[in-house]
Design a protein around this motif. Structure first.
Motif, PDB file in Angstrom:
ATOM      1  N   ASP A 107     100.679  -9.474  26.420  1.00 37.66           N
ATOM      2  CA  ASP A 107     102.060  -9.944  26.273  1.00 37.66           C
ATOM      3  C   ASP A 107     102.293 -11.301  26.937  1.00 37.66           C
ATOM      4  O   ASP A 107     103.434 -11.692  27.156  1.00 37.66           O
ATOM      5  CB  ASP A 107     103.039  -8.909  26.836  1.00 37.66           C
ATOM      6  CG  ASP A 107     102.801  -8.619  28.321  1.00 37.66           C
ATOM      7  OD1 ASP A 107     101.869  -9.210  28.907  1.00 37.66           O
ATOM      8  OD2 ASP A 107     103.552  -7.798  28.886  1.00 37.66           O
ATOM      9  N   ARG A 126     104.355 -13.831  24.761  1.00 36.35           N
ATOM     10  CA  ARG A 126     105.741 -13.384  24.652  1.00 36.35           C
ATOM     11  C   ARG A 126     106.492 -13.621  25.963  1.00 36.35           C
ATOM     12  O   ARG A 126     107.620 -14.134  25.965  1.00 36.35           O
ATOM     13  CB  ARG A 126     105.788 -11.899  24.296  1.00 36.35           C
ATOM     14  CG  ARG A 126     107.206 -11.359  24.085  1.00 36.35           C
ATOM     15  CD  ARG A 126     107.205  -9.857  23.958  1.00 36.35           C
ATOM     16  NE  ARG A 126     106.753  -9.226  25.200  1.00 36.35           N
ATOM     17  CZ  ARG A 126     106.441  -7.944  25.321  1.00 36.35           C
ATOM     18  NH1 ARG A 126     106.470  -7.156  24.264  1.00 36.35           N
ATOM     19  NH2 ARG A 126     106.055  -7.457  26.477  1.00 36.35           N
ATOM     20  N   GLN A 175     109.707 -16.075  26.420  1.00 33.05           N
ATOM     21  CA  GLN A 175     110.990 -15.559  26.893  1.00 33.05           C
ATOM     22  C   GLN A 175     111.466 -16.307  28.126  1.00 33.05           C
ATOM     23  O   GLN A 175     112.655 -16.646  28.241  1.00 33.05           O
ATOM     24  CB  GLN A 175     110.867 -14.061  27.185  1.00 33.05           C
ATOM     25  CG  GLN A 175     110.747 -13.193  25.940  1.00 33.05           C
ATOM     26  CD  GLN A 175     110.536 -11.724  26.256  1.00 33.05           C
ATOM     27  OE1 GLN A 175     110.216 -11.356  27.396  1.00 33.05           O
ATOM     28  NE2 GLN A 175     110.696 -10.859  25.264  1.00 33.05           N
TER      29      GLN A 175
END
Length: 468
Positions: A291, A294, A298
């Motif tokens: 992740d 991501r 973010q």
């Protein structure tokens, strides 16, 4: 460590910073030359061992010896036990003397202020900048002696800021959150952040309000946890503000996945306090995690929404074996990329995203490519050229560990790129456990040092045969 703190308090105002940084020195001999920091560099060649002519005889021999030892996984795995036996057999003084001449001398800047400054000066002459790291951290169940231990660490971190500020232009240092905040609390906060309702409550804005003195409390934490959270984030705030005052960039280290969500929120709160005009506080992203892209995206969006500048240390990661074992024991999905190729794709994806941003707004976005992987470094250099990112703009730099990957660091430094070495410092007793843990967590890196070892061996043969 405390002797260094006292020494800094007494002497920091008396020590002048070194002269301006730059790769002004090259090795002697017909094949080497002085490289201007502003000249155009030819294609980088990490297979040319001539850069090791910058090293002393002892540095070459020591590197060969240590890299040979590190190539045996069983030796690395049992290094802590072997050191304990050696200490008992040799006695403390002889053991420390041996360590200072070998492992400690290879990977550590020193203990006293003069030793550390001498190490920084040696790097400066090679066109490399220091990035100091205090080897203090905490893992689950390692709770120290209450708040006093964290308060002592705050004083040490403050003095790390002061010492880093003596390191020339654009100084950097590393910071582990778990030196100032309990790892157990970080895990609790990370678990709370997995709950959408609590995630909203544990926002960077709320943490900033606590940093600024508001007595905010969370219902899902105990009274003791609330008090420790308040004390911890205020310690971090003071360190961050002191670093801005001293013009030192603070690179916050990533740690284990069960702590990283909390570290991310706290680091974003530090950014909210310090990164309005420049990226003084940077976060670290581990690209071996599935992740990572991501999370990076973010947090970039969050920084944009808050109007913040954003600094990133991009790494592959160091805790793969432990992370996978934990996932298996606890029964949750493996957070690590399935293979080396997937990790490389993750790294290059994050790298390209950041370089694209820097190509447009290099003042607001900064990056250190903290990698020992030659292909990643060359990929970054190519992309910088394609995007028109000047290597002298200081928006992009490179980083490796002290004592490792010198064929990459020296080549980059001599070509005029900004290169930093992560350099731990402190007493033998305080640093060796840190080195052992890093070695055991980075066995894949240690087993991949054959090329550097071969280049050192080639350089040693050249010296023995008297070749120019």
């Amino acid at each position: 460590m405390w002797s260094l703190v006292r020494s800094l308090n007494l002497r920091s105002s008396l020590v002048a910073p070194p002269s301006s940084w730059g790769p002004s020195l090259s090795c002697t001999g017909r094949s080497c030359h002085r490289t201007s920091a502003h000249g155009a560099d030819s294609a980088l060649n990490f297979s040319d061992g001539r850069v090791f002519r910058l090293k002393s005889h002892w540095e070459v021999v020591r590197g060969l010896l240590i890299f040979r030892m590190c190539s045996f996984p069983s030796l690395v795995k049992n290094s802590e036990k072997l050191m304990a036996v050696s200490r008992r057999l040799l006695g403390r003084r002889l053991f420390e003397w041996g360590m200072r001449g070998t492992v400690y001398g290879q990977f550590v800047a020193g203990e006293s202020l003069p030793e550390i400054q001498a190490s920084m000066e040696r790097l400066r002459k090679l066109g490399i900048r220091p990035m100091l790291a205090v080897p203090i951290e905490e893992d689950l169940g390692e709770g120290k002696a209450g708040e006093r231990w964290y308060e002592q660490n705050e004083a040490i971190m403050m003095n790390c800021v002061d010492l880093s500020s003596l390191g020339g232009d654009r100084p950097m240092m590393q910071l582990k959150i778990t030196a100032l905040m309990s790892a157990d609390l970080c895990k609790v906060l990370s678990m709370c952040l997995s709950d959408p309702s609590r995630r909203k409550e544990l926002s960077p804005h709320r943490i900033v309000s606590i940093m600024e003195g508001k007595d905010a409390r969370f219902s899902f934490l105990s009274e003791q946890q609330n008090q420790h959270l308040q004390s911890s984030v205020r310690r971090l705030s003071r360190v961050g503000k002191h670093a801005v005052q001293k013009q030192v960039r603070v690179l916050v280290d990533a740690e284990y996945t069960y702590m990283n969500p909390a570290l991310g929120v706290v680091t974003m709160a530090m950014m909210a306090q310090c990164n309005r005009k420049e990226p003084w506080i940077w976060n670290t992203y581990q690209c071996y995690l599935k992740d990572s892209f991501r999370n990076l995206s973010q947090e970039l969006d969050t920084a944009v929404a808050l109007g913040l500048c954003f600094g990133v240390k991009l790494v592959r990661g160091a805790y793969m074996d432990k992370e996978r074992k934990l996932a298996k024991v606890k029964g949750y999905p493996d957070p690590i990329q399935p293979d080396w190729e997937a990790t490389n794709r993750s790294y290059n994806g994050c790298l390209d995203k950041l370089l694209d941003l820097i190509g447009r707004e290099g003042e607001r976005y900064n990056l250190i490519i903290a990698s020992h992987n030659e292909e990643s470094v060359l990929h970054a250099v190519r992309r910088m050229k394609e995007l028109g990112i000047d290597k002298h703009s200081r928006a992009v730099c490179f980083g490796q560990l002290l004592g490792m990957c010198d064929h990459v660091s020296l080549t980059l430094g001599q070509a005029g790129y900004l290169v930093y070495k992560s350099i731990p410092y402190g007493s033998v007793d305080s640093v060796l456990p840190y080195l052992v843990r890093r070695a055991q967590e980075n066995q894949s890196v240690l087993q991949g040092i054959r090329k550097e070892r071969d280049l050192l061996h080639e350089e040693w043969r050249r010296r023995l045969l008297g070749r120019s």
